[in-house]
Design a protein around this motif. Sequence first.
Motif, PDB file in Angstrom:
ATOM      1  N   MET A 162      15.855  12.348 -12.471  1.00 18.45           N
ATOM      2  CA  MET A 162      15.641  11.778 -11.142  1.00 18.45           C
ATOM      3  C   MET A 162      14.515  10.754 -11.175  1.00 18.45           C
ATOM      4  O   MET A 162      14.638   9.657 -10.621  1.00 18.45           O
ATOM      5  N   LEU A 163      13.426  11.086 -11.834  1.00 14.88           N
ATOM      6  CA  LEU A 163      12.278  10.186 -11.900  1.00 14.88           C
ATOM      7  C   LEU A 163      12.632   8.882 -12.616  1.00 14.88           C
ATOM      8  O   LEU A 163      12.128   7.819 -12.245  1.00 14.88           O
ATOM      9  N   SER A 164      13.512   8.947 -13.597  1.00 11.28           N
ATOM     10  CA  SER A 164      13.899   7.721 -14.293  1.00 11.28           C
ATOM     11  C   SER A 164      14.906   6.901 -13.487  1.00 11.28           C
ATOM     12  O   SER A 164      14.909   5.672 -13.559  1.00 11.28           O
ATOM     13  N   ARG A 165      15.729   7.572 -12.702  1.00  3.97           N
ATOM     14  CA  ARG A 165      16.733   6.863 -11.896  1.00  3.97           C
ATOM     15  C   ARG A 165      16.143   6.284 -10.618  1.00  3.97           C
ATOM     16  O   ARG A 165      16.681   5.320 -10.066  1.00  3.97           O
ATOM     17  N   ALA A 166      15.086   6.912 -10.120  1.00  2.47           N
ATOM     18  CA  ALA A 166      14.442   6.471  -8.878  1.00  2.47           C
ATOM     19  C   ALA A 166      12.952   6.273  -9.153  1.00  2.47           C
ATOM     20  O   ALA A 166      12.126   7.070  -8.712  1.00  2.47           O
ATOM     21  N   PRO A 167      12.602   5.228  -9.900  1.00  2.79           N
ATOM     22  CA  PRO A 167      11.204   5.019 -10.288  1.00  2.79           C
ATOM     23  C   PRO A 167      10.264   4.998  -9.089  1.00  2.79           C
ATOM     24  O   PRO A 167      10.550   4.374  -8.070  1.00  2.79           O
ATOM     25  N   GLY A 168       9.164   5.711  -9.238  1.00  2.45           N
ATOM     26  CA  GLY A 168       8.161   5.756  -8.180  1.00  2.45           C
ATOM     27  C   GLY A 168       8.453   6.763  -7.088  1.00  2.45           C
ATOM     28  O   GLY A 168       7.627   6.982  -6.204  1.00  2.45           O
ATOM     29  N   ARG A 169       9.617   7.385  -7.121  1.00  8.00           N
ATOM     30  CA  ARG A 169       9.988   8.371  -6.104  1.00  8.00           C
ATOM     31  C   ARG A 169       9.820   9.769  -6.681  1.00  8.00           C
ATOM     32  O   ARG A 169      10.428  10.098  -7.693  1.00  8.00           O
ATOM     33  N   THR A 170       8.986  10.565  -6.052  1.00  5.04           N
ATOM     34  CA  THR A 170       8.762  11.932  -6.527  1.00  5.04           C
ATOM     35  C   THR A 170       9.197  12.973  -5.511  1.00  5.04           C
ATOM     36  O   THR A 170       9.158  14.161  -5.790  1.00  5.04           O
ATOM     37  N   THR A 171       9.587  12.530  -4.323  1.00  5.31           N
ATOM     38  CA  THR A 171       9.992  13.459  -3.274  1.00  5.31           C
ATOM     39  C   THR A 171      11.499  13.688  -3.310  1.00  5.31           C
ATOM     40  O   THR A 171      12.234  12.923  -3.913  1.00  5.31           O
ATOM     41  N   VAL A 172      11.903  14.760  -2.670  1.00  7.53           N
ATOM     42  CA  VAL A 172      13.330  15.062  -2.538  1.00  7.53           C
ATOM     43  C   VAL A 172      13.678  15.093  -1.066  1.00  7.53           C
ATOM     44  O   VAL A 172      12.812  15.318  -0.236  1.00  7.53           O
ATOM     45  N   PRO A 173      14.938  14.845  -0.750  1.00  5.48           N
ATOM     46  CA  PRO A 173      16.022  14.543  -1.667  1.00  5.48           C
ATOM     47  C   PRO A 173      15.966  13.100  -2.153  1.00  5.48           C
ATOM     48  O   PRO A 173      15.378  12.247  -1.499  1.00  5.48           O
ATOM     49  N   ILE A 228      24.804   7.158  -4.454  1.00  6.40           N
ATOM     50  CA  ILE A 228      26.229   7.027  -4.138  1.00  6.40           C
ATOM     51  C   ILE A 228      26.810   6.023  -5.117  1.00  6.40           C
ATOM     52  O   ILE A 228      26.381   4.867  -5.155  1.00  6.40           O
ATOM     53  N   ASP A 229      27.771   6.493  -5.904  1.00  6.12           N
ATOM     54  CA  ASP A 229      28.360   5.677  -6.977  1.00  6.12           C
ATOM     55  C   ASP A 229      27.287   5.028  -7.844  1.00  6.12           C
ATOM     56  O   ASP A 229      27.370   3.852  -8.204  1.00  6.12           O
ATOM     57  N   GLY A 230      26.252   5.799  -8.167  1.00  2.00           N
ATOM     58  CA  GLY A 230      25.186   5.327  -9.039  1.00  2.00           C
ATOM     59  C   GLY A 230      24.129   4.484  -8.365  1.00  2.00           C
ATOM     60  O   GLY A 230      23.089   4.193  -8.946  1.00  2.00           O
ATOM     61  N   GLN A 231      24.369   4.101  -7.113  1.00  2.00           N
ATOM     62  CA  GLN A 231      23.402   3.283  -6.366  1.00  2.00           C
ATOM     63  C   GLN A 231      22.386   4.201  -5.694  1.00  2.00           C
ATOM     64  O   GLN A 231      22.760   5.128  -4.970  1.00  2.00           O
ATOM     65  N   HIS A 232      21.096   3.914  -5.914  1.00  3.22           N
ATOM     66  CA  HIS A 232      20.046   4.719  -5.287  1.00  3.22           C
ATOM     67  C   HIS A 232      19.980   4.391  -3.801  1.00  3.22           C
ATOM     68  O   HIS A 232      19.770   3.241  -3.415  1.00  3.22           O
ATOM     69  N   ILE A 233      20.189   5.418  -2.986  1.00  2.80           N
ATOM     70  CA  ILE A 233      20.161   5.262  -1.531  1.00  2.80           C
ATOM     71  C   ILE A 233      18.763   5.521  -0.996  1.00  2.80           C
ATOM     72  O   ILE A 233      18.318   4.888  -0.055  1.00  2.80           O
ATOM     73  N   GLY A 234      18.083   6.500  -1.581  1.00  2.00           N
ATOM     74  CA  GLY A 234      16.770   6.909  -1.105  1.00  2.00           C
ATOM     75  C   GLY A 234      16.829   8.365  -0.691  1.00  2.00           C
ATOM     76  O   GLY A 234      17.559   9.157  -1.278  1.00  2.00           O
ATOM     77  N   GLY A 235      16.082   8.685   0.356  1.00  2.00           N
ATOM     78  CA  GLY A 235      16.008  10.051   0.828  1.00  2.00           C
ATOM     79  C   GLY A 235      16.817  10.288   2.091  1.00  2.00           C
ATOM     80  O   GLY A 235      17.692   9.499   2.460  1.00  2.00           O
ATOM     81  N   SER A 236      16.475  11.359   2.761  1.00  2.82           N
ATOM     82  CA  SER A 236      17.183  11.772   3.973  1.00  2.82           C
ATOM     83  C   SER A 236      17.080  10.726   5.081  1.00  2.82           C
ATOM     84  O   SER A 236      18.059  10.458   5.779  1.00  2.82           O
ATOM     85  N   ASP A 237      15.903  10.150   5.238  1.00  2.74           N
ATOM     86  CA  ASP A 237      15.725   9.149   6.295  1.00  2.74           C
ATOM     87  C   ASP A 237      16.603   7.922   6.057  1.00  2.74           C
ATOM     88  O   ASP A 237      17.215   7.396   6.990  1.00  2.74           O
ATOM     89  N   GLU A 238      16.669   7.468   4.806  1.00  2.00           N
ATOM     90  CA  GLU A 238      17.494   6.307   4.486  1.00  2.00           C
ATOM     91  C   GLU A 238      18.981   6.620   4.663  1.00  2.00           C
ATOM     92  O   GLU A 238      19.741   5.776   5.153  1.00  2.00           O
ATOM     93  N   LEU A 239      19.385   7.837   4.287  1.00  5.28           N
ATOM     94  CA  LEU A 239      20.772   8.248   4.484  1.00  5.28           C
ATOM     95  C   LEU A 239      21.123   8.252   5.970  1.00  5.28           C
ATOM     96  O   LEU A 239      22.165   7.747   6.380  1.00  5.28           O
ATOM     97  N   GLY A 240      20.228   8.805   6.791  1.00  3.63           N
ATOM     98  CA  GLY A 240      20.445   8.821   8.234  1.00  3.63           C
ATOM     99  C   GLY A 240      20.509   7.422   8.827  1.00  3.63           C
ATOM    100  O   GLY A 240      21.324   7.145   9.708  1.00  3.63           O
ATOM    101  N   ALA A 241      19.663   6.526   8.321  1.00  5.90           N
ATOM    102  CA  ALA A 241      19.669   5.144   8.819  1.00  5.90           C
ATOM    103  C   ALA A 241      20.996   4.462   8.485  1.00  5.90           C
ATOM    104  O   ALA A 241      21.554   3.750   9.329  1.00  5.90           O
TER     105      ALA A 241
END
Length: 85
Positions: free
Chosen positions: A44-55, A59-72
Amino acid sequence: MAKVEIYTRAWCGYCARAKSLLDGKGAAFEEYDISMGGPKRDEMLSRAPGRTTVPQIFIDGQHIGGSDELGALNREGKLDELLGL
């Protein structure tokens, strides 16, 4: 349907919210529980550099972000297209 991956931890309210949104859309997802660290956390840390929080959601390999970004994305009407619905 798109491939959805979500990195989570136990007892994470944001993780539960993201999974509930995906479930409500009927989207299947692969969940990686990184509560105990290990290779999936490192992944996860290598796929989402600088992101240490979950979730952290992909989606299809594209980093969406966390819950807030998914909701947006959902509020903007873009999530269904990403999910292939």
